[in-house]
Design a protein around this motif. Structure first.
Motif, PDB file in Angstrom:
ATOM      1  N   LYS A  19     -18.475  -7.427 -12.039  1.00 43.23           N
ATOM      2  CA  LYS A  19     -17.614  -7.803 -10.923  1.00 43.23           C
ATOM      3  C   LYS A  19     -16.153  -7.813 -11.338  1.00 43.23           C
ATOM      4  O   LYS A  19     -15.273  -7.365 -10.599  1.00 43.23           O
ATOM      5  N   GLN A  20     -15.906  -8.302 -12.555  1.00 40.50           N
ATOM      6  CA  GLN A  20     -14.521  -8.369 -13.034  1.00 40.50           C
ATOM      7  C   GLN A  20     -13.951  -6.972 -13.239  1.00 40.50           C
ATOM      8  O   GLN A  20     -12.790  -6.703 -12.920  1.00 40.50           O
ATOM      9  N   ALA A  21     -14.804  -6.072 -13.775  1.00 39.49           N
ATOM     10  CA  ALA A  21     -14.331  -4.712 -14.029  1.00 39.49           C
ATOM     11  C   ALA A  21     -14.253  -3.883 -12.761  1.00 39.49           C
ATOM     12  O   ALA A  21     -13.524  -2.884 -12.709  1.00 39.49           O
ATOM     13  N   ALA A  22     -15.021  -4.283 -11.730  1.00 48.29           N
ATOM     14  CA  ALA A  22     -15.074  -3.473 -10.517  1.00 48.29           C
ATOM     15  C   ALA A  22     -13.697  -3.325  -9.877  1.00 48.29           C
ATOM     16  O   ALA A  22     -13.311  -2.233  -9.435  1.00 48.29           O
ATOM     17  N   GLY A  23     -12.931  -4.423  -9.833  1.00 52.37           N
ATOM     18  CA  GLY A  23     -11.601  -4.337  -9.247  1.00 52.37           C
ATOM     19  C   GLY A  23     -10.692  -3.407 -10.027  1.00 52.37           C
ATOM     20  O   GLY A  23      -9.962  -2.602  -9.443  1.00 52.37           O
ATOM     21  N   ASN A  24     -10.743  -3.506 -11.353  1.00 54.09           N
ATOM     22  CA  ASN A  24      -9.900  -2.640 -12.180  1.00 54.09           C
ATOM     23  C   ASN A  24     -10.327  -1.172 -12.107  1.00 54.09           C
ATOM     24  O   ASN A  24      -9.521  -0.269 -12.350  1.00 54.09           O
ATOM     25  N   ASN A  25     -11.608  -0.959 -11.793  1.00 50.65           N
ATOM     26  CA  ASN A  25     -12.125   0.409 -11.777  1.00 50.65           C
ATOM     27  C   ASN A  25     -12.110   1.048 -10.398  1.00 50.65           C
ATOM     28  O   ASN A  25     -12.631   2.158 -10.231  1.00 50.65           O
ATOM     29  N   LEU A  75     -24.788  23.445   4.483  1.00 48.55           N
ATOM     30  CA  LEU A  75     -25.402  22.503   3.550  1.00 48.55           C
ATOM     31  C   LEU A  75     -26.888  22.349   3.845  1.00 48.55           C
ATOM     32  O   LEU A  75     -27.291  22.140   4.986  1.00 48.55           O
ATOM     33  N   THR A  76     -27.686  22.449   2.806  1.00 46.10           N
ATOM     34  CA  THR A  76     -29.095  22.097   2.905  1.00 46.10           C
ATOM     35  C   THR A  76     -29.280  20.679   2.376  1.00 46.10           C
ATOM     36  O   THR A  76     -28.351  20.080   1.825  1.00 46.10           O
ATOM     37  N   MET A  77     -30.492  20.161   2.518  1.00 50.79           N
ATOM     38  CA  MET A  77     -30.753  18.821   1.993  1.00 50.79           C
ATOM     39  C   MET A  77     -30.619  18.810   0.479  1.00 50.79           C
ATOM     40  O   MET A  77     -30.084  17.862  -0.110  1.00 50.79           O
ATOM     41  N   ALA A  78     -31.129  19.868  -0.175  1.00 49.47           N
ATOM     42  CA  ALA A  78     -31.034  19.939  -1.634  1.00 49.47           C
ATOM     43  C   ALA A  78     -29.576  19.941  -2.083  1.00 49.47           C
ATOM     44  O   ALA A  78     -29.224  19.315  -3.088  1.00 49.47           O
ATOM     45  N   ASP A  79     -28.719  20.645  -1.334  1.00 52.65           N
ATOM     46  CA  ASP A  79     -27.287  20.645  -1.655  1.00 52.65           C
ATOM     47  C   ASP A  79     -26.707  19.238  -1.532  1.00 52.65           C
ATOM     48  O   ASP A  79     -25.979  18.763  -2.419  1.00 52.65           O
ATOM     49  N   THR A  80     -27.025  18.579  -0.436  1.00 52.81           N
ATOM     50  CA  THR A  80     -26.486  17.236  -0.190  1.00 52.81           C
ATOM     51  C   THR A  80     -26.918  16.252  -1.271  1.00 52.81           C
ATOM     52  O   THR A  80     -26.105  15.465  -1.784  1.00 52.81           O
ATOM     53  N   ILE A  81     -28.199  16.302  -1.624  1.00 51.78           N
ATOM     54  CA  ILE A  81     -28.703  15.390  -2.655  1.00 51.78           C
ATOM     55  C   ILE A  81     -28.088  15.718  -4.011  1.00 51.78           C
ATOM     56  O   ILE A  81     -27.765  14.810  -4.800  1.00 51.78           O
ATOM     57  N   THR A  82     -27.911  16.991  -4.299  1.00 54.98           N
ATOM     58  CA  THR A  82     -27.326  17.382  -5.585  1.00 54.98           C
ATOM     59  C   THR A  82     -25.890  16.885  -5.713  1.00 54.98           C
ATOM     60  O   THR A  82     -25.489  16.351  -6.755  1.00 54.98           O
ATOM     61  N   ILE A  83     -25.097  17.071  -4.663  1.00 52.44           N
ATOM     62  CA  ILE A  83     -23.709  16.582  -4.689  1.00 52.44           C
ATOM     63  C   ILE A  83     -23.687  15.053  -4.802  1.00 52.44           C
ATOM     64  O   ILE A  83     -22.881  14.477  -5.550  1.00 52.44           O
ATOM     65  N   SER A  84     -24.584  14.389  -4.079  1.00 50.94           N
ATOM     66  CA  SER A  84     -24.676  12.925  -4.179  1.00 50.94           C
ATOM     67  C   SER A  84     -25.109  12.494  -5.578  1.00 50.94           C
ATOM     68  O   SER A  84     -24.669  11.457  -6.083  1.00 50.94           O
ATOM     69  N   GLY A  85     -25.980  13.298  -6.212  1.00 50.08           N
ATOM     70  CA  GLY A  85     -26.408  12.996  -7.581  1.00 50.08           C
ATOM     71  C   GLY A  85     -25.255  13.028  -8.557  1.00 50.08           C
ATOM     72  O   GLY A  85     -25.181  12.203  -9.482  1.00 50.08           O
ATOM     73  N   ALA A  86     -24.334  13.986  -8.372  1.00 50.31           N
ATOM     74  CA  ALA A  86     -23.157  14.043  -9.250  1.00 50.31           C
ATOM     75  C   ALA A  86     -22.283  12.807  -9.063  1.00 50.31           C
ATOM     76  O   ALA A  86     -21.709  12.278 -10.029  1.00 50.31           O
ATOM     77  N   LEU A  87     -22.181  12.318  -7.824  1.00 44.95           N
ATOM     78  CA  LEU A  87     -21.421  11.084  -7.576  1.00 44.95           C
ATOM     79  C   LEU A  87     -22.101   9.902  -8.255  1.00 44.95           C
ATOM     80  O   LEU A  87     -21.431   9.065  -8.895  1.00 44.95           O
ATOM     81  N   MET A  88     -23.433   9.808  -8.134  1.00 47.46           N
ATOM     82  CA  MET A  88     -24.150   8.714  -8.804  1.00 47.46           C
ATOM     83  C   MET A  88     -23.940   8.770 -10.310  1.00 47.46           C
ATOM     84  O   MET A  88     -23.756   7.731 -10.964  1.00 47.46           O
ATOM     85  N   ALA A  89     -23.991   9.989 -10.885  1.00 46.10           N
ATOM     86  CA  ALA A  89     -23.778  10.129 -12.325  1.00 46.10           C
ATOM     87  C   ALA A  89     -22.406   9.595 -12.722  1.00 46.10           C
ATOM     88  O   ALA A  89     -22.254   8.876 -13.729  1.00 46.10           O
ATOM     89  N   SER A  90     -21.389   9.912 -11.916  1.00 46.02           N
ATOM     90  CA  SER A  90     -20.026   9.465 -12.227  1.00 46.02           C
ATOM     91  C   SER A  90     -19.897   7.950 -12.103  1.00 46.02           C
ATOM     92  O   SER A  90     -19.262   7.297 -12.944  1.00 46.02           O
ATOM     93  N   LEU A  91     -20.506   7.371 -11.077  1.00 44.26           N
ATOM     94  CA  LEU A  91     -20.419   5.919 -10.913  1.00 44.26           C
ATOM     95  C   LEU A  91     -21.172   5.186 -12.011  1.00 44.26           C
ATOM     96  O   LEU A  91     -20.758   4.104 -12.450  1.00 44.26           O
ATOM     97  N   TRP A  92     -22.294   5.739 -12.459  1.00 43.32           N
ATOM     98  CA  TRP A  92     -22.996   5.138 -13.597  1.00 43.32           C
ATOM     99  C   TRP A  92     -22.149   5.239 -14.869  1.00 43.32           C
ATOM    100  O   TRP A  92     -22.195   4.346 -15.722  1.00 43.32           O
ATOM    101  N   LEU A  93     -21.375   6.324 -15.001  1.00 39.16           N
ATOM    102  CA  LEU A  93     -20.472   6.428 -16.155  1.00 39.16           C
ATOM    103  C   LEU A  93     -19.388   5.358 -16.084  1.00 39.16           C
ATOM    104  O   LEU A  93     -18.989   4.796 -17.108  1.00 39.16           O
ATOM    105  N   VAL A  94     -18.900   5.075 -14.863  1.00 41.09           N
ATOM    106  CA  VAL A  94     -17.913   4.004 -14.697  1.00 41.09           C
ATOM    107  C   VAL A  94     -18.531   2.670 -15.095  1.00 41.09           C
ATOM    108  O   VAL A  94     -17.902   1.848 -15.789  1.00 41.09           O
TER     109      VAL A  94
END
Length: 766
Positions: free
Chosen positions: A252-258, A281-300
């Motif tokens: 929670k503390q890091a969330a504001g800074n990030n 866009l197909t469903m596979a495309d949408t999920i793949t792009i969303s997966g890249a966002l999830m990967a980035s947020l997990w890195l944060v």
């Protein structure tokens, strides 16, 4: 005795076991891996990496977390203790394959193919043993029944009040939630199919990529993993809050800074969707792009935590990136490394944000040369750098947002086409020509380059198709040296001197200086295959002992049937440092054919220079058969079959070797494997297979082989005569009469048919 007492004892015993979090993780991992291995045993294989390492583990993690969440809501039991007990109880998932084995269930465990029309029927009949459900075996039903009952009993035993009501409600809610996981990919299709274009088939919905790169294998496994990780990621936050107040406060503390860094990742996702044309866009495309966002947020998140939580978050991020595509994994790895760079934190965070932007944009494809891309890669790190001191500076991220919405940083080719082009090139470079051909055909049909299709169709013997592809590409303006080279090869095969010379002149004009020597070599090779020794002798007189001229002279004399002269030039060429394994193999074979050189000594010298080289070993095996009519060096044969069991030259050589050793059973095995593996089997391998089948009395396989040989080589009378004789003996008068008519008047063929009919009839009589 009160029924609650023994239940409490079991719960307390499980709760009191001295098990660390990592040991619990080990118990869960062993359970999942063992369950997958037990399922795999019924199929006789080990599941591929995307299934075994991504899809299947999260297919157990998701229900585990979800069911613990449901039980926590109803029972009020402490989350840490509940999770511990649930992991230990999860070993019950090993029961279904064992129960199925004991019950003699023949169907494999899998997902039920759920549709809107059968959803209610599935739910109502899941526990009905009189109804058969695809993928839902006896063991699965027993497991589900035990799970639902235990959930209700547990809640009844530990709930602080209204125990019966809570237990019943828990079971009632537990059942559909539990059963949904047995239909999960199809349930996804039922929910999302109306929102995306498709063909109405769930597997297509999960694998059809139009704007993002499709993986070579395991496409549906990757997508299901990404879909599952969306709720798993959300549930993980709740579990962090429940299990570790310290890490939850850190987060929670890091969330504001990030926030600026996270916004940079979201901005990349916006750019990725903006790159794709509307409706593309197909469903596979949408999920793949969303997966890249999830990967980035997990890195944060990984950058915010320390210790074990950082390790788990980092591994999760990288697996999500892997499932989202190769380029995403590359950029996620770069972002992961950037997060740990030394130096001022503000600068590190700025670089980290830029890498996250590129990571989330990568699935859709982009061009760094596009104005919007350059602007974004400048403004994103600057905004994050400034926002470390002034939170208002994050507003600067509106500038790249506007840029990507107005002018998306798209490349000339989308990620689907670039991925297919890379896959095609990989297959072609690794000599997987069949796969390269299929991939190249899709690339050309999808609007990509036609070059590899022209090359692969030529390499697979589809010369007319290759000619169409190449000449169409030239007519549309492609005048590349690579395409000219394919067209020269095609003219080379046709022995079309006029066309070859015309294309050769065009090739000289467009080829780089480094390629000109290979063009001259091709010219010399063409002269050798057309038998133009006069031109070759003229070139030879001008160039002297040029290695390529020596090789071409050897080929030319071999084409003309002069094996003695061909051997002389071949042996002269072997002194050249450019002599390759194929040249040694050709010389060994010529030595065996002519008897004018010691082929065994040639092999020993080749082995000394090149080691155990497959073409040379095969030539040595054939040489003995050619020269003596017998086989030797079974150690070489064993080595060749061991290292290349699917190579047609190896299989044909093995068949020839066993035929010389009078071992027809082995001959038939290897010859039939060679026929199965070759698009255009040679007449020689058909002959080996037929002779071996007849010699062993395997007339059924002889007839099958003869029929295929007659189809492939309709001009070869012997194949039709053999087939006719076997069919006549078997009473198939209609087909045999047509075959006999086809070689009527050819006395030897009629005699062969009659004698074979007698032999087969006699064999069947006895």
């Amino acid at each position: 005795m009160n029924l609650k007492t023994p239940i409490d004892r079991v719960i307390n015993w499980g709760d009191s076991l001295p098990v660390s979090p990592w040991q619990l993780a080990a118990v869960f991992a062993v359970t999942v891996i063992m369950r997958n291995l037990l399922e795999a045993m019924t199929l006789g294989l080990i599941f591929p990496a995307p299934a075994f390492m991504l899809h299947f583990p999260v297919a157990y993690i998701f229900p585990l977390l979800m069911l613990v969440f449901v039980m926590r809501m109803f029972s009020g039991y402490q989350t840490a203790k509940l999770l511990k007990i649930m992991v230990l109880a999860w070993t019950l998932t090993l029961l279904p394959p064992i129960i199925d084995k004991l019950a003699g269930t023949t169907s494999a465990i899998g997902y039920f193919p759920l549709e809107r029309s059968n959803a209610a029927w599935f739910l109502l009949n899941f526990f009905n043993p009189a109804v058969s459900l695809n993928g839902t075996t006896t063991g699965i039903r027993v497991e589900a029944a035990i799970g639902c009952i235990l959930a209700g009993v547990f809640t009844w035993a530990v709930a602080p009040n209204k125990r019966i009501l809570r237990g019943v409600l828990n079971t009632v809610v537990f059942a559909p939630v539990f059963l949904s996981f047995f239909t999960w990919p199809y349930l996804i299709g039922v929910i999302f199919q109306p929102f995306f274009p498709g063909d109405g088939v769930t597997h297509s919905l999960l694998q059809w990529h139009a704007a993002t790169e499709a993986p070579v294998t395991g496409a549906s496994h990757f997508i299901v993993y990404l879909v599952d990780m969306i709720p798993v990621s959300l549930l993980s936050l709740w579990f962090v809050k429940e299990l570790s107040e310290k890490h939850w406060m850190e987060f929670k503390q890091a969330a504001g800074n990030n926030i600026p860094i996270s916004l940079a990742a979201v901005l990349g996702t916006v750019a990725a969707f903006a790159v794709v044309p509307a409706g593309g866009l197909t469903m596979a495309d949408t999920i793949t792009i969303s997966g890249a966002l999830m990967a980035s947020l997990w890195l944060v998140a990984a950058a915010s935590w320390k210790g074990h939580f950082r390790i788990v978050a980092s591994l999760t991020a990288l697996t999500l990136a892997w499932a989202s595509g190769w380029e995403t994994l590359v950029f996620a790895g770069l972002a992961f490394a950037a997060a740990g760079l030394p130096g001022p934190k503000r600068l590190r965070q700025a670089v980290f944000a830029a890498m996250l932007f590129v990571t989330t944009l990568s699935p859709a494809g982009f061009s760094l040369a596009a104005p919007a891309a350059v602007l974004s890669l400048i403004v994103v790190p600057v905004a994050v750098f400034l926002a470390q001191k002034r939170s208002s500076a994050a507003v600067l991220l509106v500038i790249p947002l506007a840029a990507v919405l107005i002018s998306p940083p798209s490349s000339n080719r989308n990620a689907w086409e670039r991925g297919l082009a890379r896959r095609t090139d990989t297959f072609a470079r690794s000599s997987r020509i069949g796969l390269a051909l299929e991939s190249a055909a899709r690339l050309a049909a999808g609007g990509g380059s036609w070059l590899t299709l022209g090359e692969t169709t030529h390499l697979t013997g589809q010369n007319e198709r290759s000619r169409y592809v190449c000449e169409t590409a030239v007519a549309r303006g492609d005048s590349s040296a690579s395409l000219m080279k394919v067209m020269m090869n095609l003219a080379f095969v046709r022995k079309d001197t006029t066309e070859f010379n015309r294309i050769f002149d065009l090739y000289i004009d467009v080829a780089d200086e480094s390629e000109l020597s290979s063009a001259v070599n091709m010219r010399v090779s063409f002269l050798s295959l057309t038998g133009d020794t006069a031109s070759l002798n003229y070139i030879h007189s001008r160039t002297g002992m040029n290695p390529m001229i020596l090789r071409s002279m050897a080929t030319a004399h071999l084409t003309m049937g002069d094996t003695m002269r061909s051997l002389q030039y071949s042996m002269a060429f072997l002194d050249s440092p450019v002599a390759a394994a194929e040249d040694w193999a050709m010389t060994i074979t010529l030595a065996a054919v002519t008897g004018e050189a010691d082929w065994d000594s040639l092999y020993n010298e080749a082995e000394h220079r090149l080691g155990y080289c497959l073409p040379v070993m095969l030539a040595r095996l054939r040489a003995c058969v050619i020269a003596t009519g017998r086989g030797d060096r079974n150690d070489l044969l064993h080595r060749c079959v061991l290292i290349k069991p699917d190579n047609n030259e190896v299989l044909e050589t093995a068949a020839m070797w066993f035929a010389a050793e009078n071992k027809p059973d082995s001959t038939l095995v290897f010859a039939s494997r060679a026929i199965a593996g070759e698009l255009y089997p040679s007449p020689a391998v058909f002959s080996l297979a037929l002779n071996a089948a007849l010699q062993t009395g395997n007339y059924t396989e002889a007839a099958v082989t003869a029929r295929y040989a007659a189809y492939c080589y309709p001009g070869m009378v012997r194949n039709r005569a053999i087939l006719a004789g076997i069919l006549k003996a078997g009473g198939n008068t209609v087909e045999s009469a047509l075959l006999v008519e086809s070689f009527s008047g050819i006395q030897w063929a009629e005699d062969l048919c009659d004698s074979l009919e007698s032999v087969v009839c006699e064999a069947e009589y006895y």
